[in-house]
Design an enzyme around this catalytic site. Structure first.
Site, PDB file in Angstrom:
ATOM      1  N   VAL A  27      39.205  26.571  57.500  1.00  0.00           N
ATOM      2  CA  VAL A  27      38.126  25.744  56.955  1.00  0.00           C
ATOM      3  C   VAL A  27      37.331  25.095  58.078  1.00  0.00           C
ATOM      4  O   VAL A  27      36.098  25.131  58.096  1.00  0.00           O
ATOM      5  CB  VAL A  27      38.680  24.678  55.976  1.00  0.00           C
ATOM      6  CG1 VAL A  27      37.547  23.827  55.436  1.00  0.00           C
ATOM      7  CG2 VAL A  27      39.426  25.346  54.831  1.00  0.00           C
ATOM      8  N   GLU A  44      39.993  19.823  71.051  1.00  0.00           N
ATOM      9  CA  GLU A  44      41.328  20.026  71.615  1.00  0.00           C
ATOM     10  C   GLU A  44      41.590  21.519  71.789  1.00  0.00           C
ATOM     11  O   GLU A  44      41.862  21.985  72.878  1.00  0.00           O
ATOM     12  CB  GLU A  44      42.338  19.396  70.658  1.00  0.00           C
ATOM     13  CG  GLU A  44      43.779  19.559  71.044  1.00  0.00           C
ATOM     14  CD  GLU A  44      44.671  19.035  69.927  1.00  0.00           C
ATOM     15  OE1 GLU A  44      44.518  17.857  69.564  1.00  0.00           O
ATOM     16  OE2 GLU A  44      45.490  19.799  69.394  1.00  0.00           O
ATOM     17  N   ILE A  46      46.228  18.586  54.442  1.00  0.00           N
ATOM     18  CA  ILE A  46      47.013  19.180  53.357  1.00  0.00           C
ATOM     19  C   ILE A  46      46.594  18.547  52.034  1.00  0.00           C
ATOM     20  O   ILE A  46      46.362  19.228  51.053  1.00  0.00           O
ATOM     21  CB  ILE A  46      48.524  19.003  53.626  1.00  0.00           C
ATOM     22  CG1 ILE A  46      48.930  19.872  54.834  1.00  0.00           C
ATOM     23  CG2 ILE A  46      49.344  19.352  52.393  1.00  0.00           C
ATOM     24  CD1 ILE A  46      50.347  19.663  55.320  1.00  0.00           C
ATOM     25  N   LYS A  71      46.901  27.121  45.931  1.00  0.00           N
ATOM     26  CA  LYS A  71      47.716  28.011  45.077  1.00  0.00           C
ATOM     27  C   LYS A  71      46.981  28.364  43.777  1.00  0.00           C
ATOM     28  O   LYS A  71      47.493  28.121  42.670  1.00  0.00           O
ATOM     29  CB  LYS A  71      49.073  27.356  44.757  1.00  0.00           C
ATOM     30  CG  LYS A  71      49.876  26.938  45.991  1.00  0.00           C
ATOM     31  CD  LYS A  71      50.521  28.107  46.687  1.00  0.00           C
ATOM     32  CE  LYS A  71      51.184  27.666  47.999  1.00  0.00           C
ATOM     33  NZ  LYS A  71      51.368  28.787  48.922  1.00  0.00           N
TER      34      LYS A  71
END
Lengths: 400, 400
Positions: free
Chosen positions: A200, A221, A291, A335
């Protein structure tokens, strides 16, 4: 390198792992309680070792692409904390990676030592592409107990092509940038971009390829495919990172264009790329995957269902806390819609409400700046949650 | 000033309050949902206003102890964000507080402007007592629409005398300092101390009065009785803060000794006192009170039972995240033992496991550095929880 982690885990050699990990074998052992894992902000692990918080370091395995005639180390595509480990370790094993391009030499900018209080000095880096250090890591050659060679490529997988969901997330962030530029709150070439790892975040950078923004800079990073392609197209003029992590195709593009890229990519120690001092001074725009987020704006970056640790917080806290704008992005459901990524309460807290300015899903963006918890809840439910979950979340919110 | 907050709340004039508050009337209205409250790290509120995140500022009420002949403002015992508000506001109401000592003049060090990216420069403050700014706040006098006078003292209450519980907490921290000095991980005069507000944090400073440490420095947000007395005794040689908040007795001691203290106390904008750049560079030792900690090392600083907001996060996140050592302190139980301050899961997350190095109660200290979640749980239960709650917490931990 994930392989090393996996081998050490499988052989039962690891007692403690820190500050981040991405190997599936090691992850299983961590989650089974066989190996202790300490999650540390990447900007802090070097100094915590330097301060002596972890005790003495016996052996460091340091990947390099070569050693100069003067005995200086040429870092590989990943600098990370290696400059500090070379200082801290009693013994050093050098792994010369012949698979990586020899022309990586001079892409690095290794700041020698940010020091230990009370003897620290300001980091005199004023622009994302300033060079303030050396191309090489200085090493006490007497510490080197072995030099091994490898020609193994990094274990990097292909990125998913940006799908409609990622593209919609990217569009909203870019629309926001346009709005902020228009109102004078952001320069025409934006501010230095940080992008977390994953599909993403990568899609947001891909979206910038088709935007009107020019002369963009990166201060991130881990530099992945999306930022590489912005550099190759000329949209981005320079990028600073501590490591390069490409898909096989992007690695090929990197190697093919290394002469063009050599003065545009600056590889630094992670203590520099993730430095709060620098992130705040430069006004980095932080964009990180998550998440899940809760309706009050807290973010879980590390644990599936609150207990199963994935990879660790990495540098997301360094950037989110100190960024000019701090975005967290995710599809609204996982999911195939069975799980909402917007939840009543995150099952693990990595970033609190204080460090989360924007939550973006394909459904919309919630601008949480200056909002109270109640206001945040309404914005996040209305703008970010998938329609299938909005009523349930509203019901929770009203009872809470 | 709490009084102002209370009056504005009671009159129904407030729609939004940020970044911190300590008034009981306002608190009730916030918790009743009548007034929106946005909790912001104190280091960030000035820049968020400067960046335009809160829109235009109409009026600022600025407390001063005087105005120089040249028309510069002499800040009061509290600088806070006033230097920025004077710049941001369209109109300014000056409140001249004649109750405060005129000799506060020259104690301030107002750094003019840390700037807006991409035009920020390093903060060239290398020692906690360096002066890098002006004694005064520059002000466009045309903006001043009113000058009002007050002789009202700050509404500060007496500190509790350090009790056995606070003293035990202090002793452990001081023992730890001695241990670290002995092992070369801390200078003989320690590193600059930050102390959060309240009785327990104050007791730690009182404990240092009887320690062997000399030439201590302070780099804190709010300077209270404990640090004042370290300065008066000569144990502490200088202290930097954004505000002075004394009990009535300590205020008297401050005023009586202001000639001695004038060059030892430096009052700065909170953007400087709480700057991540400076806190990390100086290696500040952060000591903050908490409401509760959980067995995994997360800390709740702001919400009673997860929903009732007390005062806000203030600068605790600025210090905890960037400190050399980060301590959170609390008695192990509240309400005469009816409530454990060590809980299975905090009811509100202000500081995650990544930012909490030490939890200290009168029962003991848990050193969480380099520890996994499982290791942290055992340490916190065994060392910090009250014996009455240990079995319950172990039971939770084993089922989790």
């Amino acid at each position: 390198a994930p392989e090393c982690d996996g081998v050490l885990a499988a052989s039962g050699s690891l007692k403690l792992r820190s500050p981040f990990q991405s190997d599936p074998t090691l992850r299983n052992d961590i989650n089974a309680g066989k190996i202790a894992y300490t999650d540390v902000h990447l900007s802090q692990i070097e100094q915590q070792v330097r301060f002596g918080f972890f005790g003495a370091m016996d052996v460091a395995i340091i990947e390099v692409v070569g050693i100069t005639e003067e005995g200086k180390l040429i870092p590989s595509m990943s600098v990370g904390p290696n400059n500090q480990w070379v200082k801290s370790a009693q013994k050093i094993i050098l792994e010369v990676n012949t698979q990586q391009h020899a022309k990586l030499e001079t892409m690095h900018d290794v700041f020698p030592d940010i020091g230990t209080p009370p003897n620290r000095r300001p980091l005199l880096l004023l622009n994302p592409d300033d060079r303030i250090g050396s191309h090489y890591i200085d090493c006490d050659l007497d510490k080197i107990v072995a030099v091994v060679f490898t020609d193994a490529p990094d274990r990097n997988s292909k990125f998913a092509e940006p799908d409609a969901i990622s593209q919609r997330i990217a569009e909203q962030i870019i629309e926001f940038f346009e709005h902020e530029v228009k109102h004078g709150r952001l320069p025409e070439n934006l501010l230095p971009l940080q992008s977390g790892v994953g599909n993403v975040a990568n899609a947001v950078l891909a979206g910038l390829q088709h935007s009107r923004f020019e002369n963009i800079t990166g201060f991130t990073e881990v530099l992945q495919d999306g930022m590489l392609d912005l550099l190759l197209s000329g949209k981005m003029v320079s990028a600073s990172a501590t490591a390069l992590s490409f898909s096989p195709d992007a690695l090929q593009r990197f190697n093919d264009n290394i002469d063009f890229l050599r003065d545009k990519i600056i590889l630094r120690p992670q203590e520099i790329t993730n430095s709060p001092e620098l992130i705040r001074r430069l006004g980095v725009i932080g964009m990180n995957a998550m998440i899940e987020a809760d309706i009050y704006g807290n973010v879980n970056s590390t644990h599936i269902m609150g207990t199963r640790m994935m990879n660790g917080i990495g540098g997301s806290g360094d950037f989110a806390r100190n960024a000019y704008y701090s975005f967290f992005v995710s599809p609204s459901v996982a999911k195939d819609g069975a799980i909402s990524c917007i939840v009543p309460m995150v099952s693990h807290h990595d970033h609190t409400e204080h460090d989360v300015m924007f939550i973006v899903t394909e459904q919309g963006m919630a601008d949480l700046r200056g909002k109270s918890p109640r206001q945040r809840a309404r914005l996040i439910i209305d703008h970010c949650a998938h329609p299938d979950y909005r009523e349930m979340l509203r019901d929770y919110y009203e009872r809470a």
